[in-house]
Motif scaffolding. Structure first.
Motif, mmCIF file in Angstrom:
data_model
loop_
_atom_site.group_PDB
_atom_site.id
_atom_site.type_symbol
_atom_site.label_atom_id
_atom_site.label_comp_id
_atom_site.label_asym_id
_atom_site.label_seq_id
_atom_site.Cartn_x
_atom_site.Cartn_y
_atom_site.Cartn_z
ATOM 1 N N LEU A 73 38.721 3.711 -9.125
ATOM 2 C CA LEU A 73 39.414 2.517 -8.624
ATOM 3 C C LEU A 73 40.802 2.880 -8.098
ATOM 4 O O LEU A 73 41.244 2.383 -7.073
ATOM 5 C CB LEU A 73 39.516 1.440 -9.716
ATOM 6 C CG LEU A 73 38.186 0.899 -10.262
ATOM 7 C CD1 LEU A 73 38.441 -0.202 -11.287
ATOM 8 C CD2 LEU A 73 37.282 0.377 -9.146
ATOM 9 N N LEU A 74 41.449 3.772 -8.823
ATOM 10 C CA LEU A 74 42.783 4.215 -8.416
ATOM 11 C C LEU A 74 42.723 4.955 -7.073
ATOM 12 O O LEU A 74 43.538 4.720 -6.186
ATOM 13 C CB LEU A 74 43.338 5.145 -9.497
ATOM 14 C CG LEU A 74 44.835 5.117 -9.715
ATOM 15 C CD1 LEU A 74 45.282 3.732 -10.180
ATOM 16 C CD2 LEU A 74 45.236 6.165 -10.761
ATOM 17 N N ASP A 75 41.722 5.826 -6.940
ATOM 18 C CA ASP A 75 41.554 6.583 -5.686
ATOM 19 C C ASP A 75 41.228 5.663 -4.512
ATOM 20 O O ASP A 75 41.339 6.059 -3.360
ATOM 21 C CB ASP A 75 40.410 7.605 -5.815
ATOM 22 C CG ASP A 75 40.779 8.744 -6.749
ATOM 23 O OD1 ASP A 75 41.970 8.862 -7.085
ATOM 24 O OD2 ASP A 75 39.871 9.494 -7.156
ATOM 25 N N ASN A 76 40.749 4.452 -4.821
ATOM 26 C CA ASN A 76 40.329 3.552 -3.747
ATOM 27 C C ASN A 76 41.187 2.289 -3.653
ATOM 28 O O ASN A 76 40.715 1.240 -3.227
ATOM 29 C CB ASN A 76 38.855 3.180 -3.927
ATOM 30 C CG ASN A 76 37.954 4.347 -3.595
ATOM 31 O OD1 ASN A 76 37.786 4.710 -2.439
ATOM 32 N ND2 ASN A 76 37.425 4.989 -4.624
ATOM 33 N N GLN A 77 42.450 2.445 -4.038
ATOM 34 C CA GLN A 77 43.369 1.298 -3.977
ATOM 35 C C GLN A 77 43.539 0.763 -2.560
ATOM 36 O O GLN A 77 43.813 -0.417 -2.369
ATOM 37 C CB GLN A 77 44.751 1.703 -4.533
ATOM 38 C CG GLN A 77 44.823 1.736 -6.051
ATOM 39 C CD GLN A 77 44.797 0.347 -6.667
ATOM 40 O OE1 GLN A 77 45.580 -0.498 -6.294
ATOM 41 N NE2 GLN A 77 43.888 0.122 -7.610
ATOM 42 N N ASP A 78 43.385 1.643 -1.561
ATOM 43 C CA ASP A 78 43.547 1.196 -0.171
ATOM 44 C C ASP A 78 42.225 0.781 0.471
ATOM 45 O O ASP A 78 42.187 0.393 1.631
ATOM 46 C CB ASP A 78 44.167 2.312 0.681
ATOM 47 C CG ASP A 78 45.605 2.570 0.265
ATOM 48 O OD1 ASP A 78 46.247 1.618 -0.215
ATOM 49 O OD2 ASP A 78 46.061 3.717 0.396
ATOM 50 N N SER A 79 41.147 0.916 -0.258
ATOM 51 C CA SER A 79 39.841 0.561 0.300
ATOM 52 C C SER A 79 39.595 -0.935 0.168
ATOM 53 O O SER A 79 40.273 -1.618 -0.589
ATOM 54 C CB SER A 79 38.730 1.300 -0.450
ATOM 55 O OG SER A 79 38.947 2.680 -0.410
ATOM 56 N N ILE A 80 38.583 -1.392 0.911
ATOM 57 C CA ILE A 80 38.177 -2.794 0.760
ATOM 58 C C ILE A 80 36.855 -2.796 0.007
ATOM 59 O O ILE A 80 35.901 -2.115 0.394
ATOM 60 C CB ILE A 80 37.935 -3.457 2.129
ATOM 61 C CG1 ILE A 80 39.127 -3.194 3.041
ATOM 62 C CG2 ILE A 80 37.709 -4.954 1.970
ATOM 63 C CD1 ILE A 80 38.716 -3.141 4.478
ATOM 64 N N PHE A 81 36.801 -3.538 -1.055
ATOM 65 C CA PHE A 81 35.582 -3.630 -1.853
ATOM 66 C C PHE A 81 34.729 -4.779 -1.314
ATOM 67 O O PHE A 81 35.166 -5.927 -1.290
ATOM 68 C CB PHE A 81 35.914 -3.814 -3.335
ATOM 69 C CG PHE A 81 36.387 -2.539 -3.971
ATOM 70 C CD1 PHE A 81 37.644 -2.021 -3.687
ATOM 71 C CD2 PHE A 81 35.546 -1.827 -4.828
ATOM 72 C CE1 PHE A 81 38.066 -0.819 -4.244
ATOM 73 C CE2 PHE A 81 35.967 -0.630 -5.403
ATOM 74 C CZ PHE A 81 37.226 -0.122 -5.111
ATOM 75 N N VAL A 82 33.532 -4.421 -0.857
ATOM 76 C CA VAL A 82 32.656 -5.404 -0.206
ATOM 77 C C VAL A 82 31.325 -5.493 -0.967
ATOM 78 O O VAL A 82 30.622 -4.494 -1.079
ATOM 79 C CB VAL A 82 32.376 -4.970 1.264
ATOM 80 C CG1 VAL A 82 31.398 -5.917 1.941
ATOM 81 C CG2 VAL A 82 33.678 -4.877 2.054
#
Ligand SMILES: [Zn+2]
Length: 261
Positions: free
Chosen positions: A132-141
């Motif tokens: 989750l930390l590695d994907n802080q800039d991602s959009i969760f869809v």
């Protein structure tokens, strides 16, 4: 340390003879055993969780799920990733699709027990903190349901889970970027590789109502597709296709993964 974690809410549920939501065992009969287990504190699940960070989440879990279930979660290791052979796509799953997790997903999906969404979100939050930390800039869809199925069920279980996770971990969440345009059969009901491909082909599209500028803003980012269960991989692959075509980088996350895949 673990003893300290049990709060009034959990003790009340046990004394009132409430049942574990994951296995339906009465927690009242097991009261002494529960206390003993709490004192022992050597629980596999807790070894994987940085306890100090997440007391309130653990308390929430403990007030719904018995120690026996928490001790026997079918946890998959962080590096057991499923890699698509057809496209650039890796799927990270928390659990193998076995009890009590399978039971929790079924209850959420088919029996309208929506409180399981938060419990499952807590598992993601606790067991995949680095992801989750590695994907802080991602959009969760979330993988969308077709609108007919959405009407039937009244909610999309994947959306409920990832929305709760997004609240807990402060993630970017979007449930309108992707649309499901085709009513597909369950992949497990479709026999043969080619039939499966046909069943899922062009099942998803990017929402045309999204303005170009909006999409461009998204393109700088990465999408994390989310589904409850990874069964054959075809659904997530079909949802990934239009995203890759539109220039997104895609990863995927699921709660559980079938053992045969
Ligand atoms: Zn249980």
């Amino acid at each position: 340390m673990v003893t300290k974690l049990i709060k009034v809410e959990a003790i009340k549920r046990i004394l009132n003879g409430e049942i574990c939501v994951a296995c339906q065992a009465s927690t009242k009969d097991n009261f002494l055993r529960q206390v003993r287990l709490l004192r022992l504190g050597s629980i596999k699940f807790f070894d994987q969780v940085p306890i100090s960070l997440n007391e309130s989440c653990l308390n929430h879990l403990q007030s719904y799920i018995c120690r026996n279930c928490l001790q026997n979660l079918p946890i998959l290791s962080h590096n057991k990733i499923w890699q698509s052979e057809k496209m650039r796509l890796q799927v990270n799953s928390l659990f193998s699709y076995q009890r009590p997790i399978s039971n929790m997903i079924v209850q959420l999906k088919f029996y309208h027990k929506q409180y399981f969404a938060k419990l499952l979100a807590i598992f993601i939050f606790l067991l995949r903190q680095k992801f989750l930390l590695d994907n802080q800039d991602s959009i969760f869809v979330p993988i969308p349901l077709h609108q007919n199925r959405l009407k039937e069920r009244g909610y999309n279980q994947a959306e409920l889970i990832i929305k709760e996770t997004a609240k807990l971990a402060n993630l970017n969440f979007d449930n309108k970027l992707l649309l499901r345009t085709k009513i597909t059969k369950k992949q497990t009901e479709v026999k043969g590789f080619e039939e499966r491909q046909k069943n899922m082909s062009e099942a998803f599209v990017i929402n045309s109502a999204y303005h170009i500028e909006h999409l461009n803003k998204f393109k700088k980012k990465q999408v994390v597709l989310f589904d409850d269960v990874l069964t054959t991989g075809s659904t997530i692959e079909a949802a990934t296709k239009p995203l890759l075509k539109a220039g997104f980088k895609v990863k995927a996350l699921t709660i559980a993964r079938e053992d045969f895949i």
